[in-house]
Each structure stands twice: as structure tokens, then as C-alpha cells.
Design a protein around this motif. Sequence first.
Motif, short mmCIF file in Angstrom:
data_model
loop_
_atom_site.label_atom_id
_atom_site.label_comp_id
_atom_site.label_asym_id
_atom_site.label_seq_id
_atom_site.Cartn_x
_atom_site.Cartn_y
_atom_site.Cartn_z
N LYS A 52 14.86 12.54 -8.20
CA LYS A 52 13.69 13.04 -8.92
C LYS A 52 13.22 12.04 -9.97
CE LYS A 52 14.65 18.02 -8.46
NZ LYS A 52 14.99 19.25 -9.20
N ARG A 53 14.18 11.40 -10.67
CA ARG A 53 13.81 10.44 -11.69
C ARG A 53 13.14 9.21 -11.09
NH1 ARG A 53 17.96 10.78 -14.51
NH2 ARG A 53 17.03 11.97 -16.21
N MET A 54 13.61 8.76 -9.93
CA MET A 54 12.97 7.62 -9.27
C MET A 54 11.53 7.94 -8.88
SD MET A 54 16.11 6.28 -6.84
CE MET A 54 15.02 5.17 -5.96
N ILE A 55 11.33 9.15 -8.34
CA ILE A 55 9.98 9.56 -7.95
C ILE A 55 9.08 9.67 -9.18
CG2 ILE A 55 8.62 11.43 -6.92
CD1 ILE A 55 11.05 11.99 -5.12
N PHE A 56 9.62 10.26 -10.25
CA PHE A 56 8.82 10.42 -11.47
C PHE A 56 8.48 9.07 -12.07
CE2 PHE A 56 8.37 10.77 -16.05
CZ PHE A 56 7.37 11.73 -16.15
N GLU A 57 9.45 8.13 -12.11
CA GLU A 57 9.19 6.82 -12.69
C GLU A 57 8.12 6.07 -11.89
OE1 GLU A 57 12.89 4.81 -13.01
OE2 GLU A 57 13.56 5.94 -14.77
N LEU A 58 8.15 6.23 -10.55
CA LEU A 58 7.11 5.62 -9.72
C LEU A 58 5.75 6.21 -10.06
CD1 LEU A 58 6.30 3.78 -7.39
CD2 LEU A 58 6.81 5.66 -5.82
N ILE A 63 2.60 4.18 -12.03
CA ILE A 63 1.26 4.11 -11.43
C ILE A 63 0.24 4.75 -12.36
CG2 ILE A 63 -0.16 4.89 -9.50
CD1 ILE A 63 2.30 4.66 -7.73
N ALA A 64 0.61 5.90 -12.95
CA ALA A 64 -0.32 6.56 -13.88
C ALA A 64 -0.61 5.68 -15.09
CB ALA A 64 0.28 7.90 -14.32
N GLN A 65 0.40 4.98 -15.60
CA GLN A 65 0.18 4.09 -16.73
C GLN A 65 -0.69 2.90 -16.35
OE1 GLN A 65 1.24 4.56 -20.03
NE2 GLN A 65 1.60 6.58 -19.18
#
Length: 441
Positions: A364-370, A374-376
Motif C-alpha cells: 500500500k505504501r509503494m502504491i501511495f508513494e507512486l 505523480i501528484a506532486q
Amino acid sequence: MFLAIIGIVYILLVPDKTEAINPPTAVLDLSDKFLDVKDEGMWFVEFYAPWCAHCKRLHPVWDQVGHSLSDSNLPIRVGKLDCTRFPAVANKLGIQGYPTITFFRNGHAIEYRGGREKEALVSFAKRCAAPIIETIKENQVEKVKLSARSQPSYIFFGDSSGPLFDAFNEAANAKFSVARFYTVAPPKEETNFRQRVVVLKDNVEIEFQEDIEALKDWVVKERWPTFVHATSSNLAEIGASGKLVVLVVSSESQKFNTTSPVREFHKVAEDASKEMRKHSALWNRFQFAWLDGSDLASQIQMASVSEPHLFVFNYTSYEYYLSEDEPSQMTIKSIFTFLEQTAEGIDKGTVIAFGGRNLLTRMKRMIFELYWNIAQMFATQPLLSSCLFGVPIAFLSIICYSICSADFTVDRDEFYGDEALEDEEEETDTIETDDDHEKAE
């Protein structure tokens, strides 16, 4: 004659391409022979891979570090080693990632884990090269206290002998790369000079008052200022102190805005960190730190975090604990209550912990960091990000549309041509002729 003059002007005005590509540097290119000399003197080495983007960004900074240390006349040799060319060196030294920065002091390897700015790297190298324990006079203590505002310093008062000094010497040898250690010899005319160890930090002097066996652990716990600025580079080192980190999400730009709620909350948290010194149970359990912005906090919690905010973070397990109080309603007393309840709940196993390091949470953390990165990118560089992601998506869309809408039916006439049709007609005529012959018989 005219051509000769042009040639001379060209040589004088046009820079040498070789010099532009390979500018002068004080950084040595090391090979596998480094294993034979790493135990001799002091080395500050970057282990890198040519394909690593982080290494490419570090190279110009590393050249500046080499020049700065060369100008300081310290006996430090700065080098870099390509681990793809010399993998045996990387395996021998246990290099796991790139870039890895390590200081070698007479064979003792000290890995650097701080920020990759020139000033931070040079300061680390100078601390590693300095005497492990520096002897000063008593009238120099005030000068050390001024320099200890950002980096705590430890001082041993008394004769350099006995169990307390032995424990101090052991702690200094273990932590000389992250702190400064000093000794103050007693004046010759003074015979009742008591042996003691103090740490200078936050403009105060704190004396060690525990058992001698606990001196090394005490040095680790007092390693940071009371309210330290945490970043992605030093958070792991702060967490290595063995304390739970009380992370205060604030903003550097809002700290001086008198009407900002972020400034008010930051002030309350800072006062709480100073007051916690009076509560030994909490002091031995928690370390206050503040974050400039909510990016790192959002990555830890895998959710959008707004300023101001406060939570307790355990770097070892990557778990975090949240307070039920709103930041705007928090006081020093309510913060202490939250910390006491959290400590008691951890000991009894009744507190709710979020995050962690299990497989599902890591995914979940890997998906969120990706998603967060991208959002940043879109938030900071919308046009560039749109081109970066939009152009490949447009090409893929065109390709998929072409594949899905293509007509794969083939006209027999187009495939075989006129010659095949003429051959087929001749075969038909032959068959009809044979049939007529059989009927005639």
C-alpha cells in the motif's frame, strides 16, 4: 599570415573541449587497489553507479566537497569508486545501494546518512577527522557551548583515568562521527576537582547522573537538540536513538507569522519539548522533532496531512499513533496526557497503532508513494508533467484504436491476383471437358 592569426585567436578564445568535459577536480578516481590502502589514513569516498540518477545529481556537489576539504589542509583524501567496474570492492565493503558515502578513518568505516548538501558533507568529514576526544581548558567551555546549539557536545571534567573516563572514552569512540567530545583537565592548584560528564545542548548544561554502564546509552539519547528539525535524510538517525519521535507538522515560512495558527501550534509544541525535561519518564521515551511541510508526514500515514498536525512515530516498526484532540485545541498538558497514554498503551498492548512494515502495508505504501510523487509532479510542474505522461498515453491510445478498428478481412482477388483467377478458370474448363468425354463414351 591571416590564417595564422585566426588560428592563434581561436586557441586563445575557444575553450578546450577536454577541459570542459573533464574539469579539474580534487576527487580521486579509485579502483580495486583501494582495498589495499583504505586502512591507511583518512578517506572520504562516494560509491556510485553511472546509471544512478541520484549519483549524477551528487557528482557536482562531490567535486565541491573535494575542493573544500583540499583547501582546508586536512589529511583527508576524497575519492569516488564506480561499483559497476569494480564489483568485488562493493561486495567486500557491503555496499547495498547507490550512492553510498563512507568515511574511512584508519580502517574504521563510518557511513554517512545525512543530507547531500556540500555544507553537511564537509561538516561530517571534519567531525570524523577531528580528534576523538579533544582536550580544552576550562575557560573554553563557553565557546563550546555556543557551537553546541545545533550539535550537542559532551565534556568530561577531571583526570583522564578511572571507570567513568573509560566509559566516556568508549562512548566517544563509538559516536565521534555524530558529536564532539572534550576533556577539561583540573587546574594544578585545585585538588577537589570532581569527575563528571555533561552534555551541552539548547544553551544549557545537563549532567550525567546514572550508572556508569548506562553512559553510552545516555550519549545516544542526548544526541539531538530538544526540538530538532527532522527531514527525510535524518529521520532514520533520529529514530535510531531508541526513542519514539513526536513529529510536529509545521512550516518554516509560517513560524514568524504572528497571526498564523501554525505558528501558535509550533510554539506550544516547542514549549512542551522544553517542559518535558522535567518529566524523566517521558524524556527517556520521546524525542520532539518538527517537519517543514506535510509531505513526509503524508508518506508515513499514506494519507493527506494538513498543517498543523502532531503524531507519534516509531521508526523501527514504522507504526504511528494519533491523538484524538484537534491541533488547535492542544495544550502542553494535553500533549503530555497523549504521550503518557500512548506509552502506557504500548506497554500494555492496548493502543491502536497505524502503519507498520507487514507485506500488505508495504505494498500500500509503494502504491501511495507512486501516486503521491505523480501528484506532486502535476502540482509543481503541470505543463511538463502533462507532456511527460500525456504524449506516451496519446501514442498508446492511437495504437490501441488502430488495432481495434483495423479490418483484417482479405479480398480473395486482392490476395491471389488475376493470374490465380486465370489458373482457376483453366482448371474448371479441364474438368468440364473430361466430363463431356466420359458422357460421350
